[in-house]
Design an enzyme around this catalytic site. Structure first.
Site, PDB file in Angstrom:
ATOM      1  N   ASP A 172     -98.853-144.228  35.173  1.00  0.00           N
ATOM      2  CA  ASP A 172     -98.473-143.867  36.552  1.00  0.00           C
ATOM      3  C   ASP A 172     -99.447-144.524  37.509  1.00  0.00           C
ATOM      4  OD1 ASP A 172    -100.278-140.930  37.426  1.00  0.00           O
ATOM      5  OD2 ASP A 172    -100.767-142.395  35.919  1.00  0.00           O
ATOM      6  N   HIS A 221    -100.278-124.722  34.501  1.00  0.00           N
ATOM      7  CA  HIS A 221     -99.340-125.167  35.542  1.00  0.00           C
ATOM      8  C   HIS A 221     -98.289-124.091  35.781  1.00  0.00           C
ATOM      9  CE1 HIS A 221    -100.852-128.908  33.443  1.00  0.00           C
ATOM     10  NE2 HIS A 221    -101.352-128.993  34.664  1.00  0.00           N
ATOM     11  N   ASP A 264    -103.861-137.789  28.163  1.00  0.00           N
ATOM     12  CA  ASP A 264    -103.235-138.098  29.459  1.00  0.00           C
ATOM     13  C   ASP A 264    -103.232-136.865  30.360  1.00  0.00           C
ATOM     14  OD1 ASP A 264    -100.704-137.814  31.215  1.00  0.00           O
ATOM     15  OD2 ASP A 264    -101.007-139.968  30.995  1.00  0.00           O
ATOM     16  N   TYR A 265    -102.734-135.750  29.805  1.00  0.00           N
ATOM     17  CA  TYR A 265    -102.661-134.528  30.629  1.00  0.00           C
ATOM     18  C   TYR A 265    -104.039-134.184  31.170  1.00  0.00           C
ATOM     19  CZ  TYR A 265     -97.961-133.344  28.840  1.00  0.00           C
ATOM     20  OH  TYR A 265     -96.629-133.333  28.525  1.00  0.00           O
ATOM     21  N   PHE A 278     -99.078-142.093  29.987  1.00  0.00           N
ATOM     22  CA  PHE A 278     -97.966-142.437  30.871  1.00  0.00           C
ATOM     23  C   PHE A 278     -98.502-143.254  32.044  1.00  0.00           C
ATOM     24  CE2 PHE A 278     -96.638-139.459  28.008  1.00  0.00           C
ATOM     25  CZ  PHE A 278     -97.243-138.222  28.190  1.00  0.00           C
ATOM     26  N   ASP A 338    -104.899-134.227  35.179  1.00  0.00           N
ATOM     27  CA  ASP A 338    -105.410-133.040  35.880  1.00  0.00           C
ATOM     28  C   ASP A 338    -106.787-133.335  36.474  1.00  0.00           C
ATOM     29  OD1 ASP A 338    -103.924-130.573  33.640  1.00  0.00           O
ATOM     30  OD2 ASP A 338    -103.238-131.356  35.573  1.00  0.00           O
TER      31      ASP A 338
HETATM   32  N1  LIG Z   1     -99.885-139.980  33.587  1.00  0.00           N
HETATM   33  C1  LIG Z   1     -99.282-138.924  34.126  1.00  0.00           C
HETATM   34  N2  LIG Z   1     -98.598-139.093  35.274  1.00  0.00           N
HETATM   35  C2  LIG Z   1     -98.032-137.990  35.803  1.00  0.00           C
HETATM   36  C3  LIG Z   1     -98.122-136.733  35.236  1.00  0.00           C
HETATM   37  C4  LIG Z   1     -97.413-135.872  36.101  1.00  0.00           C
HETATM   38  C5  LIG Z   1     -97.247-134.420  36.003  1.00  0.00           C
HETATM   39  N3  LIG Z   1     -96.765-134.093  34.715  1.00  0.00           N
HETATM   40  C6  LIG Z   1     -97.422-133.049  34.055  1.00  0.00           C
HETATM   41  C7  LIG Z   1     -98.015-132.021  34.896  1.00  0.00           C
HETATM   42  C8  LIG Z   1     -97.749-130.801  34.397  1.00  0.00           C
HETATM   43  C9  LIG Z   1     -96.936-130.942  33.202  1.00  0.00           C
HETATM   44  O1  LIG Z   1     -97.775-130.878  32.106  1.00  0.00           O
HETATM   45  C10 LIG Z   1     -96.377-132.333  33.265  1.00  0.00           C
HETATM   46  O2  LIG Z   1     -96.309-132.974  32.050  1.00  0.00           O
HETATM   47  C11 LIG Z   1     -96.916-136.612  37.140  1.00  0.00           C
HETATM   48  N4  LIG Z   1     -97.313-137.869  36.941  1.00  0.00           N
HETATM   49  C12 LIG Z   1     -97.185-139.010  37.814  1.00  0.00           C
HETATM   50  O3  LIG Z   1     -98.274-138.932  38.730  1.00  0.00           O
HETATM   51  C13 LIG Z   1     -97.855-139.419  40.001  1.00  0.00           C
HETATM   52  C14 LIG Z   1     -97.872-138.237  40.944  1.00  0.00           C
HETATM   53  O4  LIG Z   1     -99.209-137.956  41.219  1.00  0.00           O
HETATM   54  P1  LIG Z   1     -99.533-137.097  42.563  1.00  0.00           P
HETATM   55  O5  LIG Z   1     -99.054-137.983  43.733  1.00  0.00           O
HETATM   56  O6  LIG Z   1    -101.027-136.871  42.508  1.00  0.00           O
HETATM   57  O7  LIG Z   1     -98.710-135.815  42.450  1.00  0.00           O
HETATM   58  C15 LIG Z   1     -96.435-139.929  39.811  1.00  0.00           C
HETATM   59  O8  LIG Z   1     -96.473-141.262  39.357  1.00  0.00           O
HETATM   60  C16 LIG Z   1     -95.945-139.048  38.679  1.00  0.00           C
HETATM   61  O9  LIG Z   1     -94.881-139.644  37.976  1.00  0.00           O
HETATM   62  C17 LIG Z   1     -98.836-136.585  34.013  1.00  0.00           C
HETATM   63  O10 LIG Z   1     -98.971-135.518  33.407  1.00  0.00           O
HETATM   64  N5  LIG Z   1     -99.399-137.720  33.514  1.00  0.00           N
END
Ligand SMILES: Nc1nc2c(c(CN[C@H]3C=C[C@H](O)[C@@H]3O)cn2[C@@H]2O[C@H](COP(=O)(O)O)[C@@H](O)[C@H]2O)c(=O)[nH]1
Length: 341
Positions: free
Chosen positions: A239, A53, A314-315, A237, A319
């Protein structure tokens, strides 16, 4: 006040009582086997976080920690009504959407000399200043900009008053415990209190608080103040992307009634019964995938508990969801407007 169940306990309770969302044992096993192959070939490690990233901070520093804190305070609700008409941010010649549009806007502000990661700045930002920093390069603004303004002022004020304006102070108080850091975040920063009621019980997801703990672990490369001995206690997480990919992979299934609502593009209520079931079952589904995966390695005589946890799962899945968006067109993500995810 009576405490909320932890996200892990909440997830188990919700999955056991869910009516419209089902964890599919067969699918869980298949995903674990798929991941077993992937992990065996190329171990997923902390290094990927930075390499994969380019917008993430690339150095271990207090500034990087405060960058992560600011981003995860605003890490919510990027989805747009129409996929082809959304907020986009152009940065260094590349166009970013969704979560990455937030990161691009933060880096763009820093390049413009705006100290957006300093609590002393964002604690007193005006709505117009927030609109400028997070401006879109299309005519679709970043969603919930007024909420982002309120969260910035509230979060910055607390960081100044209780932690000298730096999230590193909060991390040091956690004494290398992920759970202690999670509770410090929940107790001090109201916007991270991602909780709900389900069948009369107090449940929690703590999506932004847990991803903040995870991103802190990553930006500090699991060393020094970020060497959390209990990082495996953090769940995935909850989401709106992870549920979508779990259904796509067959590890989770929705009832016909719920699928119909999703296809109609219904906007769900944060804390509503079906929304809570989607989030809780997603967490529980990933807990099962993680334990199946560890069992597969154990059968090969390998103890991977130090290398495989819900954070890295999760990551990987998040991705995967970004990279397979076209394949997942048939499975809509659930739409909610809230400051929790
Ligand atoms: N479960 C989980 N949800 C995550 C992330 C991330 C990005 N974080 C990582 C990325 C690089 C770094 O490593 C960060 O750690 C964003 N989100 C959620 O996704 C949604 C956005 O989605 P889209 O509309 O497609 O961009 C929104 O709810 C956002 O809160 C994650 O990693 N895991």
């Amino acid at each position: 006040m009576e405490a909320f169940m932890s996200p892990k306990e909440s997830a188990k309770f919700i999955a056991e009582n869910s009516k419209d969302v089902y964890v599919e044992e067969d699918g869980v096993r298949k995903v674990a086997e798929m991941l077993f192959d992937k992990f065996s070939k190329k171990e997923l490690s902390l290094d990927d976080w930075k390499l994969l990233h380019e917008l993430n901070p690339q150095v271990v520093s207090e500034e990087s920690v405060n960058w992560v804190f600011l981003v995860d305070a605003l890490n919510f609700s990027f989805w747009s009504e129409h996929e082809d008409h959304k907020c986009l941010v152009k940065y260094k010649g590349k166009i970013y959407s969704g979560y990455w549009s937030l990161c691009a806007a933060v880096n763009r502000a820093l390049d413009e000399g705006i100290p957006i990661t300093s609590a002393s700045y964002y604690a007193t930002m005006t709505l117009d200043q927030v609109r400028h920093v997070f401006r879109s390069d299309t005519d679709v603004p970043m969603p919930l900009i007024e909420d982002r303004h309120r969260v910035l002022n509230e979060t910055g004020t607390v960081l100044l008053e209780k932690f000298g304006g730096s999230f590193l102070t909060c991390i040091k108080k956690s004494e290398k415990s992920a759970q202690k850091l999670l509770h410090l975040i929940i107790e001090n920063f109201p916007s991270f209190r991602d909780e709900a009621m389900f069948q009369g019980e107090k449940v929690s997801f703590y999506k932004r608080a847990q991803i903040l703990v995870a991103d802190t672990w990553n930006v500090l490369e699991g060393k020094g103040d970020g060497c959390f001995s209990d990082i495996s206690s953090v769940t995935i997480f909850a989401d709106y992307r992870i549920p979508q990919v779990l259904v796509h992979l067959g590890a989770m299934r929705y009832s016909e009634d719920l699928m119909k609502k999703l296809h109609e593009g219904l906007v769900f209520q944060s804390g509503g019964k079906q929304e809570v079931e989607i989030r809780g079952c997603s967490i529980w589904c990933c807990e099962l995938i993680c334990s199946r995966l560890l069992e597969l390695f154990k059968k090969k005589g390998q103890n991977m508990s130090e290398k495989i946890n819900a954070v890295l799962l999760d990551y990987y899945l998040w991705d995967y969801a970004r990279d397979h968006r076209k394949d997942m067109k048939g499975i809509p993500f659930h739409r909610v407007r809230c400051i929790y995810y």
